[in-house]
Design an enzyme around this catalytic site. Structure first.
Site, PDB file in Angstrom:
ATOM      1  CG  ASP A 147     -11.906   7.117   7.348  1.00  0.00           C
ATOM      2  OD1 ASP A 147     -12.803   6.323   6.996  1.00  0.00           O
ATOM      3  OD2 ASP A 147     -11.279   7.834   6.549  1.00  0.00           O
ATOM      4  CE1 TYR A 149      -5.284   3.912   2.843  1.00  0.00           C
ATOM      5  CE2 TYR A 149      -3.810   2.271   3.769  1.00  0.00           C
ATOM      6  CZ  TYR A 149      -4.075   3.259   2.838  1.00  0.00           C
ATOM      7  OH  TYR A 149      -3.110   3.590   1.912  1.00  0.00           O
ATOM      8  CG  HIS A 154      -7.772   3.353  -1.141  1.00  0.00           C
ATOM      9  ND1 HIS A 154      -7.721   4.444  -1.983  1.00  0.00           N
ATOM     10  CD2 HIS A 154      -7.466   3.825   0.106  1.00  0.00           C
ATOM     11  CE1 HIS A 154      -7.401   5.524  -1.272  1.00  0.00           C
ATOM     12  NE2 HIS A 154      -7.236   5.172  -0.018  1.00  0.00           N
ATOM     13  NE  ARG A 163       4.196   2.269   1.791  1.00  0.00           N
ATOM     14  CZ  ARG A 163       4.861   1.137   1.862  1.00  0.00           C
ATOM     15  NH1 ARG A 163       6.097   1.139   2.269  1.00  0.00           N
ATOM     16  NH2 ARG A 163       4.284  -0.006   1.547  1.00  0.00           N
ATOM     17  CD  GLU A 220      -9.868   9.264   1.418  1.00  0.00           C
ATOM     18  OE1 GLU A 220     -10.385   9.082   2.530  1.00  0.00           O
ATOM     19  OE2 GLU A 220      -8.646   9.148   1.192  1.00  0.00           O
ATOM     20  CD  GLU A 222     -13.807   6.658   3.768  1.00  0.00           C
ATOM     21  OE1 GLU A 222     -14.280   6.216   4.833  1.00  0.00           O
ATOM     22  OE2 GLU A 222     -12.747   7.316   3.704  1.00  0.00           O
ATOM     23  CG  ASP A 254     -12.754  10.896   5.071  1.00  0.00           C
ATOM     24  OD1 ASP A 254     -13.047  11.912   5.721  1.00  0.00           O
ATOM     25  OD2 ASP A 254     -11.760  10.191   5.325  1.00  0.00           O
ATOM     26  NE  ARG A 258      -6.389  12.066  -1.893  1.00  0.00           N
ATOM     27  CZ  ARG A 258      -6.922  11.147  -1.096  1.00  0.00           C
ATOM     28  NH1 ARG A 258      -6.381  10.892   0.083  1.00  0.00           N
ATOM     29  NH2 ARG A 258      -7.980  10.478  -1.464  1.00  0.00           N
ATOM     30  CD  GLN A 261      -3.867  11.962   2.808  1.00  0.00           C
ATOM     31  OE1 GLN A 261      -4.561  12.441   1.913  1.00  0.00           O
ATOM     32  NE2 GLN A 261      -3.895  10.682   3.113  1.00  0.00           N
ATOM     33  CE1 TYR A 265       2.338  10.618   3.809  1.00  0.00           C
ATOM     34  CE2 TYR A 265       1.641   8.703   5.071  1.00  0.00           C
ATOM     35  CZ  TYR A 265       2.312   9.246   4.015  1.00  0.00           C
ATOM     36  OH  TYR A 265       2.961   8.422   3.141  1.00  0.00           O
ATOM     37  CE  LYS A 274      -7.198  11.336   4.445  1.00  0.00           C
ATOM     38  NZ  LYS A 274      -7.945  10.696   3.360  1.00  0.00           N
ATOM     39  CB  THR A 278     -16.308  13.357   7.194  1.00  0.00           C
ATOM     40  OG1 THR A 278     -14.882  13.430   7.377  1.00  0.00           O
ATOM     41  CG2 THR A 278     -16.691  11.930   6.817  1.00  0.00           C
ATOM     42  CB  THR A 371     -10.815   5.149  -0.455  1.00  0.00           C
ATOM     43  OG1 THR A 371     -10.493   6.368   0.209  1.00  0.00           O
ATOM     44  CG2 THR A 371     -11.185   5.424  -1.898  1.00  0.00           C
ATOM     45  CD  GLU A 385      -7.465   4.734  -5.140  1.00  0.00           C
ATOM     46  OE1 GLU A 385      -8.320   5.287  -4.419  1.00  0.00           O
ATOM     47  OE2 GLU A 385      -7.385   3.490  -5.248  1.00  0.00           O
TER      48      GLU A 385
HETATM   49 CA    CA Z   1     -10.873   8.227   4.513  1.00  0.00          CA
END
Ligand code: CA
Length: 439
Positions: A147, A149, A154, A163, A220, A222, A254, A258, A261, A265, A274, A278, A371, A385
């Site tokens: 997968d 990114y 996104h 962050r 997600e 995708e 996917d 959250r 995660q 992570y 995750k 999927t 995503t 989001e």
């Molecule tokens: Ca993903």
């Protein structure tokens, strides 16, 4: 067989014309019907074509697939492994069998119609069946799921939320198509229910983590590509022939936990948040069917390293949509509209980067795009989001609100490419959330 964007070609099979599955599409899938064994089919209009039956009837004689019946299998892997010349020969053959008059491809070469199927009612009864009466299965046995990114929007949104809004992208993001090796055993076909995962989470104001059902269950939006021909371990696939290793594309949801995660992570990346599910759409759209919809991707600044420079435009103009339906709703509600053309890193760059260290891809592998988020708030491809970390709940027509998914919710992703006289549809990928199960 690549059709021109202004193609007006049609089929004698009337339901094909104007549908998501016209003669310009011809996607591959695996199906079964009436308790029969699974085999390879192609969607056209409201019908599924049994390629194993066409093969048994000798319609692929004098073609690269003339030997053993590679379509009488429960996965596309063996056909995918045969390579781009075999895929193109089968596609040309199907166009000849289903076109109602001779067809000119994008480079001006004519394909003559072959009336063998059109004029044979017996064969039609063996090889054509209503799509509504078949069961669709996973298109390939996915040995490896990766997968990426690759949406700048996104990655920027997630970086801003978690962050630093003034510096949301990490320095490597514009140089590397970031990705991770995911889990293939839980890659499942559209329509499979999604059991809410349990896991370890920790609230910001809690001293200790706790174990229980995920509370922040997300989607997600995708897309993914399936690989065809393998490369040898140790031998990278160069940009110059990477497209020939890509069999086709489908839709991917996917599913993401959250809260799990967020707690797990750092420092090593995605894991149980995750790996529980999927979902993929059952029909794989050949790369040649998407050729009329290739567009320039976003400008890559700074310039990428030489090994990632790819000839030609590999952005893809695919309209995407996400729909949500709670158990109280009578109709689904559209919660996102976006387009695959916004993706910063292209599918060809993803494959080139994947193998630049000598990693071997295998036929039937799935490479998720990451995503797909667009530039506007209604084009974001995840609930986190769309609802901006729960601060802007979605209002459903029933008066319900959603920040994340509730038990019983059904989510469906769909995609379509639009040309002046035809469209190439992806169908959809859907799943319904079931309550968590304890051990
Ligand atoms: Ca993903």
């Amino acid at each position: 067989m690549i059709f021109a964007k202004d193609s007006t070609a049609t089929s004698w099979l009337k339901s094909a014309n104007g549908s998501d599955f016209p003669i310009q599409n011809l996607p591959y899938g695996v199906f079964s019907s009436g308790g029969s064994s699974s085999r390879v089919g192609v969607a056209i209009g409201d019908q599924v074509v049994d390629l194993a039956a066409l093969h048994d009837s000798g319609l692929f004689a004098d073609s690269p697939v003339a030997g053993e019946n590679v379509f009488a299998r429960d996965a596309l892997n063996d056909f995918m492994a045969m390579g781009v010349d075999a895929w193109r020969a089968v596609r040309r053959r199907l166009v000849a069998l289903f076109a109602d008059e001779d067809v000119i491809d994008a480079s001006g070469v004519a394909i003559a119609t072959d009336p063998k199927l059109r004029d044979d009612a017996d064969l039609q009864s063996k090889a054509l069946m209503s799509a509504s009466g078949v069961t669709m299965h996973m298109p390939s046995k996915v040995g490896n799921f990766v997968d990426f990114y690759s949406s700048k929007e996104h990655a920027t949104n997630i970086g801003s939320m978690f962050r630093d809004p003034s510096n949301p992208l990490l320095p490597n993001w514009v140089h590397i198509p970031i990705g991770y090796n995911g889990r293939s055993s839980s890659v499942i076909v559209s329509g499979t229910d999604i059991v809410r995962p349990c896991g370890q989470t920790k609230a910001d104001d809690a001293d200790m983590p706790s174990f229980g059902p995920c509370r922040l269950l997300d989607i997600e939006l995708e897309m993914g590509f399936f690989t065809g021909t393998a490369n040898d371990l140790g031998t990278p696939i160069p940009a110059s022939n990477a497209p020939d290793h890509i069999f086709g594309m489908g839709l991917v949801n996917d599913w993401s936990a959250r809260d799990i995660q967020k707690w797990e992570y750092v420092p090593l990346g995605p894991f149980l948040g995750k790996s529980f599910a999927t979902s993929v759409s059952p029909w794989v759209i050949p790369l040649d069917a998407l050729a009329p919809f290739r567009v320039p991707p976003p400008v890559q600044e700074p310039d990428v390293l030489p090994y990632l420079r790819v000839d030609g435009d590999w952005g893809l103009d695919i309209d995407l949509r996400v729909e949500l339906k709670s158990t109280q709703m009578t109709e689904a509600m559209t919660i996102c509209r976006t387009n695959f053309k916004y993706m910063y890193w292209t599918i060809v760059q993803q494959l080139v980067h994947q193998t630049c260290n000598g990693t071997n891809v295998e036929p039937g592998d799935l490479y998720g795009s990451g995503t797909v988020s667009g530039p506007t708030p209604d084009s974001y491809g995840s609930m986190i989001e769309l609802c901006w970390k729960g601060t802007k709940p979605l209002k459903l027509p029933t008066g319900e609100e959603r920040k994340f998914l509730a038990d019983g919710d059904t989510v469906s992703l769909s995609g379509v490419c639009n040309a002046p006289n035809f469209k190439v549809g992806f169908g959809d990928v859907c799943g319904t959330i079931l309550p968590a199960r304890s051990g």
